[in-house]
Write an enzyme that holds these catalytic residues in place. Structure first.
Site, short mmCIF file in Angstrom:
data_model
loop_
_atom_site.label_atom_id
_atom_site.label_comp_id
_atom_site.label_asym_id
_atom_site.label_seq_id
_atom_site.Cartn_x
_atom_site.Cartn_y
_atom_site.Cartn_z
N GLY A 1 0.74 -1.15 0.10
CA GLY A 1 0.14 0.01 0.02
C GLY A 1 0.91 1.34 -0.04
O GLY A 1 1.98 1.31 -0.54
N SER A 2 0.42 2.45 0.53
CA SER A 2 1.05 3.59 0.63
C SER A 2 2.15 3.45 1.57
O SER A 2 1.88 2.94 2.67
CB SER A 2 0.03 4.71 0.85
OG SER A 2 -0.40 4.64 2.20
N ARG B 1 2.57 6.06 3.88
CA ARG B 1 1.91 6.19 5.12
C ARG B 1 1.50 4.87 5.68
O ARG B 1 1.58 4.76 6.98
CB ARG B 1 0.76 7.33 4.85
CG ARG B 1 0.06 7.69 5.96
CD ARG B 1 -1.24 8.32 5.60
NE ARG B 1 -2.26 7.28 4.71
CZ ARG B 1 -3.01 6.32 5.41
NH1 ARG B 1 -2.61 5.92 6.83
NH2 ARG B 1 -3.54 5.59 4.59
N GLY C 1 2.29 1.96 5.26
CA GLY C 1 3.37 0.98 5.85
C GLY C 1 4.12 1.45 6.89
O GLY C 1 4.65 0.52 7.60
N CYS D 1 2.17 0.57 -8.42
CA CYS D 1 3.45 1.00 -7.82
C CYS D 1 4.76 1.08 -8.52
O CYS D 1 5.54 1.85 -8.26
CB CYS D 1 3.65 0.02 -6.68
SG CYS D 1 3.96 -1.74 -7.10
N GLU E 1 5.63 -3.58 0.80
CA GLU E 1 5.88 -3.17 -0.59
C GLU E 1 4.81 -1.79 -0.68
O GLU E 1 3.79 -1.87 -0.84
CB GLU E 1 5.12 -4.25 -1.45
CG GLU E 1 5.88 -5.59 -1.56
CD GLU E 1 7.36 -5.37 -2.32
OE1 GLU E 1 7.54 -4.35 -2.73
OE2 GLU E 1 8.23 -6.57 -2.14
#
Length: 509
Positions: free
Chosen positions: A239-240, A242, A244, A295, A261
């Site tokens: 994910g983002s 933030r 993570g 991504c 990731e």
């Protein structure tokens, strides 16, 4: 729409969102899944309650005790059968991925093919979980390393790859002897239910216990339960940055393991020696594929001043030929963004580009005719910028390509490329061997993925996938990524009649 596919994949208008394999249950509030393709409701999925979450973890703990005792090659056989099921359901699942997420039908099929490929990889891996043998300094001693299953692996996935990332983790973890608890994105819950149903067919046919593969549905709260749970030794989160960072902090406090990731801000360097035909193909696909919601999307194109005008002209011409529309129609190149929040982020990014001094050369905007009734279709954008703009330093999950001019040698371009906080994917377009090798050297790209004469988007199963810096440092899929799903153990065996002690210490008795 997709009535046949929904029936085939065991989907209903209202779906229970919690599963331990053979059983589905759910008493929580319902999440509605809207298709960004046409704005219609696909179905509803019940959120997992705390009581249901505890039931899942209990079942998973029980299943792990049995699953870990099955020899790894036999666990690989289960994954092989999963691959066969995915081949059987490829068309139906691919259509569901395209409809619920909004990516093109070819990409939907391609994502399921990735699942099939990782199954094949994992089957071979099940006979290759190697450890090292080490020569001991002590006579008549043998040392070696071996790997043991971790236990429960928690997987938190994002909407943009609603099935492939789950399979990357699940197939490797299963052959390693782990069991899974999956928290899919609340934006694509039906894809998760379909995958769980497909794997459940395999597990049931082999008389395996409930709890090997599990699903918990919901928003942030359910993800927090997983991250905080000491019974879950590994959290794999996509994910983002933030998100993570928050997951990492929570898991680190309990000394758990994370596989992260996260965001990307990927660049292609175009040197004076680039093949411009290849360059344009790689840049356009990388920038607009999945409507910029990968991504690995190409977000920055760093072009030498000597070929800048040629590349700019070619891009503008190519963008003028792009078709935007229903991703289930193979003639369209670009589908919708995932939802209205994504559209708002896209529009705010365009305002920031202008406010910060960027020059938009291919204008954007939201398409509002009846054909685009969901309100999620946007025009791809190209903007001339400098790398230091705040908006350029930020990942916007949308089809916005930043065109950046550089002068001097390739080291100047590499410095620009590395001058962001993210470090996932990178590429250089050049026919100059020295430039290519420099880009791949320790002076070159600081990303986890560095390509020559291909774009930033797309990765083969055989290579480890992941990035550095704010991308999180995790590695999934190929190479030795399997080791994150296991615990390493060093063993020493003394087969002599003496017990030599360290540093020559002796006890006289």
């Amino acid at each position: 729409m997709l009535v046949n596919e929904k029936k085939t994949l065991g989907l209903l208008d209202k779906n229970l969102g919690t599963s331990t394999g053979q059983e589905w249950f759910g008493n929580g509030e319902y999440i509605t899944s809207y298709s960004p393709v046409d704005g219609k409701v696909i179905g509803e999925v019940s959120s997992t309650t705390r009581e249901e979450y505890e039931k899942v973890i209990t079942k998973a703990e029980q299943a792990f005790k049995e699953w870990r005792l099955i020899p790894a090659p036999k666990r690989g056989e289960i994954v092989r059968q999963l691959g066969e099921k995915l081949r059987q359901y490829k068309e139906d699942l691919g259509k569901l991925v395209s409809y619920e997420m909004g990516k093109s039908l070819q990409e939907g099929y391609g994502e399921v093919q990735e699942m099939i490929d990782i199954c094949d990889f994992a089957v071979g891996l099940s006979r290759q979980l190697y450890g090292l043998t080490i020569h001991s300094e002590r006579p008549s001693h043998r040392m070696y390393e071996q790997y043991h299953p971790l236990g429960i692996v928690g997987v938190i996935t994002a909407f943009n790859f609603p099935v492939a990332v789950w399979s990357w983790n699940t197939c490797l973890a299963l052959v390693c002897g782990d069991v899974m608890v999956w928290k899919p994105s609340e934006k694509t819950p039906l894809c998760a239910i379909a995958c769980q149903n497909i794997l459940a067919e395999v597990l049931k046919a082999n008389n395996l216990p409930e709890g090997i593969s599990n699903v918990v549905s919901g928003g942030r709260e359910v993800g927090e339960w997983l991250a905080e749970d000491e019974r879950v030794p590994l959290i794999s989160a996509t994910g983002s940055t933030r998100m993570g960072r928050e997951v990492n902090e929570v898991v680190a406090r309990r000394l758990g393991k994370t596989l992260l990731e996260l965001g990307g801000n990927n660049a292609i360097i175009v040197t004076p020696d680039a093949d411009l035909k290849i360059t344009l193909t790689g840049a356009v696909f990388g920038a607009v594929g999945t409507a910029g919601q990968r991504c690995t999307t190409t977000r920055r194109l760093i072009v030498h001043e000597s070929v800048y005008d040629q590349v700019k002209e070619g891009l503008v011409n190519a963008y003028g030929q792009l078709k935007i529309g229903n991703p289930l129609d193979a003639s369209n190149h670009i589908g919708p963004l995932i939802d209205q929040d994504a559209v708002r982020n896209y529009l705010m990014a365009l305002e920031k580009i202008k406010d910060q001094g960027g020059n938009i050369i291919v204008e954007g905007g939201v398409l509002e005719t009846e054909e685009y009734a969901s309100g999620c279709y946007v025009k791809p954008v190209i903007a001339e910028v400098t790398n230091d703009l705040e908006i350029v330093q930020t990942e916007t999950f949308a089809p916005i390509l930043y065109l950046i001019k550089y002068s001097g040698d390739v080291l100047n371009a590499i410095e620009i490329q590395n001058g962001v906080k993210q470090g996932l994917s990178s590429a250089i377009m050049t026919t100059n061997l020295r430039e290519a090798e420099l880009f791949l050297s320790h002076q070159g790209s600081d990303c986890g993925i560095a390509n020559v004469n291909i774009g930033t988007s797309g990765a083969e199963i055989g290579g480890a996938f992941g990035g550095e810096k704010e991308t999180g440092g995790g590695r999934e899929s190929g190479s030795d990524a399997w080791k994150i799903y296991m615990r390493r153990q060093t063993n020493t065996i003394n087969y002599s009649t003496e017990l030599p002690l360290a540093q020559g210490i002796q006890f006289n008795f």
